[in-house]
Design a protein around this motif. Structure first.
Motif, mmCIF file in Angstrom:
data_model
loop_
_atom_site.group_PDB
_atom_site.id
_atom_site.type_symbol
_atom_site.label_atom_id
_atom_site.label_comp_id
_atom_site.label_asym_id
_atom_site.label_seq_id
_atom_site.Cartn_x
_atom_site.Cartn_y
_atom_site.Cartn_z
ATOM 1 N N ILE A 122 0.840 -1.200 0.000
ATOM 2 C CA ILE A 122 0.000 0.000 0.000
ATOM 3 C C ILE A 122 0.875 1.251 0.000
ATOM 4 O O ILE A 122 1.634 1.484 0.938
ATOM 5 N N MET A 123 0.747 2.061 -1.032
ATOM 6 C CA MET A 123 1.493 3.326 -1.110
ATOM 7 C C MET A 123 0.513 4.465 -0.794
ATOM 8 O O MET A 123 0.148 5.265 -1.662
ATOM 9 N N ALA A 124 0.073 4.497 0.440
ATOM 10 C CA ALA A 124 -0.911 5.504 0.857
ATOM 11 C C ALA A 124 -1.061 5.425 2.367
ATOM 12 O O ALA A 124 -0.747 4.395 2.975
ATOM 13 N N VAL A 125 -1.552 6.500 2.957
ATOM 14 C CA VAL A 125 -1.971 6.446 4.354
ATOM 15 C C VAL A 125 -3.487 6.220 4.347
ATOM 16 O O VAL A 125 -4.135 6.379 3.306
ATOM 17 N N PRO A 126 -4.054 5.802 5.489
ATOM 18 C CA PRO A 126 -5.480 5.434 5.489
ATOM 19 C C PRO A 126 -6.401 6.503 4.888
ATOM 20 O O PRO A 126 -7.327 6.178 4.141
ATOM 21 N N MET A 128 -6.018 8.380 2.532
ATOM 22 C CA MET A 128 -5.937 8.465 1.056
ATOM 23 C C MET A 128 -6.683 7.336 0.355
ATOM 24 O O MET A 128 -6.914 7.406 -0.861
ATOM 25 N N ILE A 129 -7.020 6.295 1.102
ATOM 26 C CA ILE A 129 -7.653 5.129 0.465
ATOM 27 C C ILE A 129 -8.977 5.547 -0.182
ATOM 28 O O ILE A 129 -9.809 6.204 0.427
ATOM 29 N N GLY A 130 -9.138 5.149 -1.447
ATOM 30 C CA GLY A 130 -10.356 5.501 -2.185
ATOM 31 C C GLY A 130 -10.327 6.911 -2.753
ATOM 32 O O GLY A 130 -11.327 7.373 -3.294
ATOM 33 N N ARG A 131 -9.171 7.575 -2.619
ATOM 34 C CA ARG A 131 -9.086 8.960 -3.121
ATOM 35 C C ARG A 131 -7.915 9.072 -4.099
ATOM 36 O O ARG A 131 -7.005 8.249 -4.087
ATOM 37 N N PRO A 132 -7.924 10.136 -4.910
ATOM 38 C CA PRO A 132 -6.821 10.324 -5.864
ATOM 39 C C PRO A 132 -5.483 10.394 -5.129
ATOM 40 O O PRO A 132 -5.399 10.964 -4.045
ATOM 41 N N GLY A 133 -4.462 9.807 -5.725
ATOM 42 C CA GLY A 133 -3.130 9.840 -5.116
ATOM 43 C C GLY A 133 -2.754 8.527 -4.467
ATOM 44 O O GLY A 133 -1.575 8.252 -4.266
ATOM 45 N N ALA A 134 -3.750 7.703 -4.138
ATOM 46 C CA ALA A 134 -3.438 6.404 -3.516
ATOM 47 C C ALA A 134 -3.048 5.396 -4.592
ATOM 48 O O ALA A 134 -3.593 5.399 -5.691
ATOM 49 N N SER A 135 -2.104 4.542 -4.225
ATOM 50 C CA SER A 135 -1.673 3.505 -5.158
ATOM 51 C C SER A 135 -1.393 2.234 -4.357
ATOM 52 O O SER A 135 -0.871 2.310 -3.245
ATOM 53 N N LEU A 155 -10.168 1.051 -4.174
ATOM 54 C CA LEU A 155 -9.236 1.458 -3.110
ATOM 55 C C LEU A 155 -8.217 2.481 -3.591
ATOM 56 O O LEU A 155 -7.854 3.399 -2.864
ATOM 57 N N SER A 156 -7.755 2.273 -4.833
ATOM 58 C CA SER A 156 -6.622 3.085 -5.312
ATOM 59 C C SER A 156 -6.343 2.717 -6.759
ATOM 60 O O SER A 156 -6.940 1.783 -7.294
ATOM 61 N N VAL A 157 -5.374 3.412 -7.336
ATOM 62 C CA VAL A 157 -4.803 2.934 -8.593
ATOM 63 C C VAL A 157 -4.196 1.562 -8.300
ATOM 64 O O VAL A 157 -3.556 1.370 -7.264
ATOM 65 N N ALA A 158 -4.427 0.605 -9.199
ATOM 66 C CA ALA A 158 -3.965 -0.771 -8.965
ATOM 67 C C ALA A 158 -3.003 -1.172 -10.074
ATOM 68 O O ALA A 158 -3.380 -1.194 -11.245
#
Ligand code: NDP
Length: 289
Positions: A122-126, A128-135, A155-158
């Motif tokens: 997970i390249m995000a903090v909680p 950011m999940i489901g929002r732009p910028g999460a990967s 959840l994110s870009v996958a």
């Protein structure tokens, strides 16, 4: 085969990240079952429509994709070993941060129990999940990734990197290495400037555009590393030595500890001592591994 709109999911682990993942999947219309070792953490999710399970066994009985979001490698085994016999034919996505070898071990464990395994970094903090910028970076079972791609993209870009279950973790740690070096470099700079009464906030105003501009050099550095030819440097190692030596002196003068800059100085000095001074700074990759 693409998934149906309502793939059920079971989330094991309701820490900060598990909560964010469960809430996002629930909002995305996935029938969501949740379990946590310590009772009571599911209240908000259950109020929003998730099904709370009193045990791991009861949680996975609900079917669908099992998503582990636990502390570490050991906690995944602690949670799943007792119910391994129940898991044959199931799909497991492990979003717990694990080292590459640990991810590979879990993939082998899963295969031995007839479980299809996908690992995620997970390249995000909680928040950011489901929002732009999460990967989230994935590797392991491509079948699982392809089948659940729409759910994963809630959840994110996958991004999928290949069948080696350890590869996502390796990318994750490579990116985190980059991040930690950047942050600790900022801390060193902030300590230096503080000795002259300059605030970290004032420094940050300068550091953001500087780091952003320097990051643009990475593709060219990468091209040189991939070529393996360090003989026509943009800036040789010998060019960097006086700068780094000066940073060390300035840090000493300012009473700033050398923990961050000493390893950089050592890397440059060692290569110059071995006769590589005229070669490109990017040769440092060869020194590392
Ligand atoms: P938390 O510390 O908030 O939650 C940890 C979870 O693991 C809790 O649900 C805890 O249960 C459970 N757990 C720990 N040990 C065991 C065990 N032996 N058996 C069963 N359950 C156990 O962590 P996060 O939710 O923030 O992180 C989860 C994963 O996501 C970690 O691997 C983390 O590295 C990764 N991650 C987190 C990010 C973040 O910013 N938070 C960013 C990127 C990745 P209990 O409530 O009972 O203690």
């Amino acid at each position: 085969m693409p998934e149906t709109q309502h793939t059920p999911v079971t989330i094991l682990g309701l820490g900060a990240m598990g909560q964010a993942i469960a809430a996002t999947l629930l909002r995305g219309g996935r029938p969501t079952t949740v379990w946590n070792r310590t009772a009571g953490k599911d209240a908000g999710l259950v109020a929003d429509g998730a099904t709370g399970a009193a045990s791991v066994a009861a949680a996975v009985e609900k079917g669908g994709l099992i998503i582990a979001v636990l502390s570490d490698h050991a906690s995944v085994h602690d949670t799943l070993d007792p119910i391994a016999g129940q898991l044959a034919g199931r799909q497991l996505l492990n979003l717990t941060s694990t080292a590459p070898e640990e991810a590979r071990e879990l993939a082998a464990w899963a295969a031995a129990h007839g479980v299809d395994y996908l690992d995620g970094g997970i390249m995000a903090v909680p928040a950011m999940i489901g929002r732009p910028g999460a990967s989230i970076l994935y590797s392991g079972s491509q079948t699982l990734f392809d089948e659940h791609r729409e759910t994963l993209e809630l959840l994110s870009v996958a991004d999928y990197f290949g069948a080696d279950a350890g590869l996502a973790s390796l990318y994750d740690f490579a990116l985190l290495s980059n991040m930690y070096a950047m942050f600790t470099g900022f801390f060193h700079g902030a300590a230096l400037l503080r000795s002259a009464g300059v605030s970290a906030s004032t420094f940050a105003e300068r550091a953001v555009p500087w780091v952003t501009a320097m990051a643009q050099l990475l593709p060219e550095y990468a091209r040189v590393v991939d070529s393996g030819d360090y003989t026509t440097p943009f800036q040789p190692l010998s060019f960097h030595k006086p700068s780094v030596d000066a940073i060390v002196r300035a840090s000493r003068d300012a009473g700033v500890a050398l923990d961050i800059v000493t390893p950089i100085k050592n890397l440059i000095d060692r290569q110059i001592a071995d006769g590589h001074g005229p070669l490109a700074f990017e040769r440092t990759v060869e020194e590392l591994g």
